[in-house]
Enzyme design. Structure first.
Site, PDB file in Angstrom:
ATOM      1  N   GLY A  65      -5.727  -3.948  -8.039  1.00 51.83           N
ATOM      2  CA  GLY A  65      -6.873  -3.088  -7.742  1.00 51.83           C
ATOM      3  C   GLY A  65      -6.426  -1.786  -7.114  1.00 51.83           C
ATOM      4  N   SER A  89       0.833  -1.212   0.000  1.00 53.69           N
ATOM      5  CA  SER A  89       0.000   0.000   0.000  1.00 53.69           C
ATOM      6  C   SER A  89       0.863   1.256   0.000  1.00 53.69           C
ATOM      7  CB  SER A  89      -0.894   0.017   1.243  1.00 53.69           C
ATOM      8  OG  SER A  89      -1.817  -1.038   1.192  1.00 53.69           O
ATOM      9  N   ARG A 104     -12.409 -14.572  -2.362  1.00 50.32           N
ATOM     10  CA  ARG A 104     -11.490 -15.265  -1.449  1.00 50.32           C
ATOM     11  C   ARG A 104     -12.193 -16.245  -0.513  1.00 50.32           C
ATOM     12  NH1 ARG A 104      -7.040 -10.398  -0.507  1.00 50.32           N
ATOM     13  NH2 ARG A 104      -5.804 -11.007  -2.332  1.00 50.32           N
ATOM     14  N   ASP A 106      -6.905  -8.360   4.185  1.00 47.78           N
ATOM     15  CA  ASP A 106      -6.120  -9.195   3.269  1.00 47.78           C
ATOM     16  C   ASP A 106      -5.602 -10.468   3.925  1.00 47.78           C
ATOM     17  OD1 ASP A 106      -6.474  -7.431   1.181  1.00 47.78           O
ATOM     18  OD2 ASP A 106      -4.668  -6.290   1.636  1.00 47.78           O
ATOM     19  N   ARG A 146       1.520   4.257  -3.034  1.00 40.62           N
ATOM     20  CA  ARG A 146       1.287   5.665  -2.690  1.00 40.62           C
ATOM     21  C   ARG A 146       2.564   6.488  -2.813  1.00 40.62           C
ATOM     22  NH1 ARG A 146      -2.487   2.487  -0.508  1.00 40.62           N
ATOM     23  NH2 ARG A 146      -4.470   3.271   0.273  1.00 40.62           N
TER      24      ARG A 146
HETATM   25  C1  S3P Z   1      -5.620  -1.421  -0.150  1.00 41.46           C
HETATM   26  C2  S3P Z   1      -6.909  -1.486   0.322  1.00 41.46           C
HETATM   27  C3  S3P Z   1      -7.661  -2.740   0.474  1.00 41.46           C
HETATM   28  C4  S3P Z   1      -6.742  -3.961   0.413  1.00 41.46           C
HETATM   29  C5  S3P Z   1      -5.737  -3.862  -0.695  1.00 41.46           C
HETATM   30  C6  S3P Z   1      -4.870  -2.632  -0.504  1.00 41.46           C
HETATM   31  C7  S3P Z   1      -4.965  -0.107  -0.259  1.00 41.46           C
HETATM   32  O1  S3P Z   1      -8.606  -2.845  -0.582  1.00 41.46           O
HETATM   33  O2  S3P Z   1      -7.504  -5.138   0.272  1.00 41.46           O
HETATM   34  O3  S3P Z   1      -4.904  -5.006  -0.731  1.00 41.46           O
HETATM   35  O4  S3P Z   1      -3.727  -0.049  -0.416  1.00 41.46           O
HETATM   36  O5  S3P Z   1      -5.675   0.917  -0.175  1.00 41.46           O
HETATM   37  P1  S3P Z   1     -10.083  -2.205  -0.484  1.00 41.46           P
HETATM   38  O6  S3P Z   1      -9.978  -0.738  -0.563  1.00 41.46           O
HETATM   39  O7  S3P Z   1     -10.822  -2.795  -1.648  1.00 41.46           O
HETATM   40  O8  S3P Z   1     -10.627  -2.671   0.838  1.00 41.46           O
END
Ligand code: S3P
Length: 450
Positions: free
Chosen positions: A101, A29, A358, A327, A33
């Site tokens: 994602g 994460s 999942r 996660d 960023r």
């Molecule tokens: C993340 C947020 C989460 C997490 C993903 C990383 C992030 O997803 O499952 O692995 O870095 O903001 P969601 O925003 O869909 O909950």
């Protein structure tokens, strides 16, 4: 559409006691960023400890396509020369976010308030995932989007030429949606307000403040109200990325279920919005301790020590903790199989729209290996077989999901018989050194199907 090339079958056989230190990669994460905010600052952001997994490398490539200079110095050291808020150029080509994602949703937010048109795509997993959760709030800024049925990728976003600031209550617990709105708010005049009813990971808020944005968070009856003042000049930063608690989860859980193990996982980020798994394991009776707690780069960090824990009990995982361990449910379900009694995991419907469904993916693989699982739309439960009671012996589908593949590899370390996955290649998205790191601890992994 990108893919993962040839599938890599993998097998995990009962391991010797796991011993030693596991230096897991940087936080995924925070790595995404760092690159995105670095690209939106003016000047050079230096990053050390960047996760060099496929997901983050796809984000680095995307930032180059938007005009930032991104340099890999080697050894996890990177520089990003940003173009400033509102400075994104229109990419020449489609932006392919691979399996990520987080990458696609954050980048959509970051470009949505610039007058550029961008087409996004991903792999077969990402192209199934819902994007309306991000494009709905981005439309309030004035961005337009057109994608496939159900708001799926490939999708084109036309950024707003005259963005307006928004006030948006996130309807589901998602740090990606919250972050997309905040990143879009950077190039809107005035104040953008995001309200979340449940606290989710707050790396965006912390890092935006670090980059010099005016951002406040207030806990109110409505939830957490985050207010960002738009059109700041972001100042480049020196960022040391902490090691990823979501990756640490794998050697930690492996040690808990493998007889005789004692593993140290140093320097793990323990931001309270991320650390739920470790408290849950302690509640189950795991021999897991936090050593040498400290603060690094504005994030709480500690060394985790995990020892074989044959006396773990199933528990009801508090639903209020779900966002802080979202996660980690796949690998928790593996630990639950080695505990005594039932582990109940409720309030987790978001698990159905991750890199895979999942709940479904884990339930199938656990059942194939002799574990009883029950499930509903937003809950599932695993009946523990006790420390020596998991049969194993089956091959599980990983559904293009790194965490599903790694969870079943962990299961094989304590099961009576080998456990295989049909395709371990997605592990490279988040934990490219998983195999050598686990092997150095004593795991018995091979690239074959038993
Ligand atoms: C993340 C947020 C989460 C997490 C993903 C990383 C992030 O997803 O499952 O692995 O870095 O903001 P969601 O925003 O869909 O909950």
């Amino acid at each position: 559409m990108s893919g993962h090339g040839t599938p890599i079958p993998m097998t995990s056989r009962r391991a010797a006691p796991l011993k030693g230190e596991a230096h897991v990669p940087g936080d995924k994460s925070i790595s995404h960023r760092s690159l995105i905010l670095g690209a939106m600052a003016v000047g050079e952001t230096r990053i050390s400890g960047l996760l060099e997994g496929e997901d983050v490398l796809d984000t680095a490539k995307a930032m180059r396509a938007f005009g930032a200079e991104v340099i890999n110095h080697g050894g996890g050291e990177w520089s990003v020369f940003g173009v400033g808020v509102g400075g994104f150029a229109e990419p020449e080509n489609v932006i392919d976010c691979g399996n990520s994602g987080t990458g696609v949703r954050l980048i959509m937010g970051a470009m949505a308030t610039s007058p550029i048109t961008v087409t996004f795509t991903g792999d077969a997993s990402l192209n199934k995932r819902p994007m309306a959760r991000v494009t709905d709030p981005l439309a309030l800024f004035g961005a337009q989007s057109v994608g496939r049925d159900g708001g799926r990728l490939p999708m084109t976003i036309v950024g707003a030429a005259d963005p307006v600031p928004v006030r948006y209550t996130v309807p589901l617990p998602s740090a990606q949606v919250k972050s997309a709105v905040l990143l879009a708010g950077l190039n809107a005049p005035g104040k953008t307000v995001v309200i979340e009813r449940e606290a989710t990971r707050d790396h965006s808020e912390r890092m935006l403040a670090g980059f010099g944005a005016e951002i406040t968070t207030e806990d109110t009856e409505e939830g957490r109200v985050i207010t960002l003042t738009g059109q700041p000049e972001l100042k480049p930063q020196v960022i040391a990325v902490p090691r990823d608690p979501s990756s640490a989860a794998f050697p930690v859980c492996a040690a808990l279920i493998t007889p005789g193990s004692d593993v140290l996982v140093p320097g793990i980020g323990l931001n309270p919005t991320r650390a739920g798994l470790f408290y849950t394991l302690q509640d189950m009776g795991a021999d897991l301790t936090f050593e040498n707690p400290r603060t690094e780069g504005g994030e709480p960090v500690a060394d985790l020590r995990a020892k074989y824990s044959p006396d773990m009990k199933g528990i009801e995982v508090p639903p209020a903790r779900a966002a802080s361990m979202i996660d980690e449910y796949p690998v928790l379900s593996v630990v639950a199989a080695f505990a005594s009694g039932t582990t109940m995991m409720a309030g987790v419907k978001e698990l159905r729209v991750k890199e895979s469904d999942r709940i479904d993916a884990m339930a199938r693989g656990l059942r194939a290996n002799g574990v009883t699982v029950e499930e509903g739309e937003d809950w599932w439960s695993v009946e523990g077989c006790g420390p020596e009671g998991v049969k194993g012996g089956a091959t599980c589908e990983s559904f293009l999901d790194h965490r599903i593949a790694m969870s079943f590899m962990v299961m094989g370390m304590g099961a009576q018989n080998p456990v295989s996955v049909d395709d371990g290649s997605p592990i490279a998205t988040s934990f490219p050194i998983f195999e050598p790191l686990m092997a150095a601890l004593g795991a018995n992994l091979s690239r074959d199907n038993h």
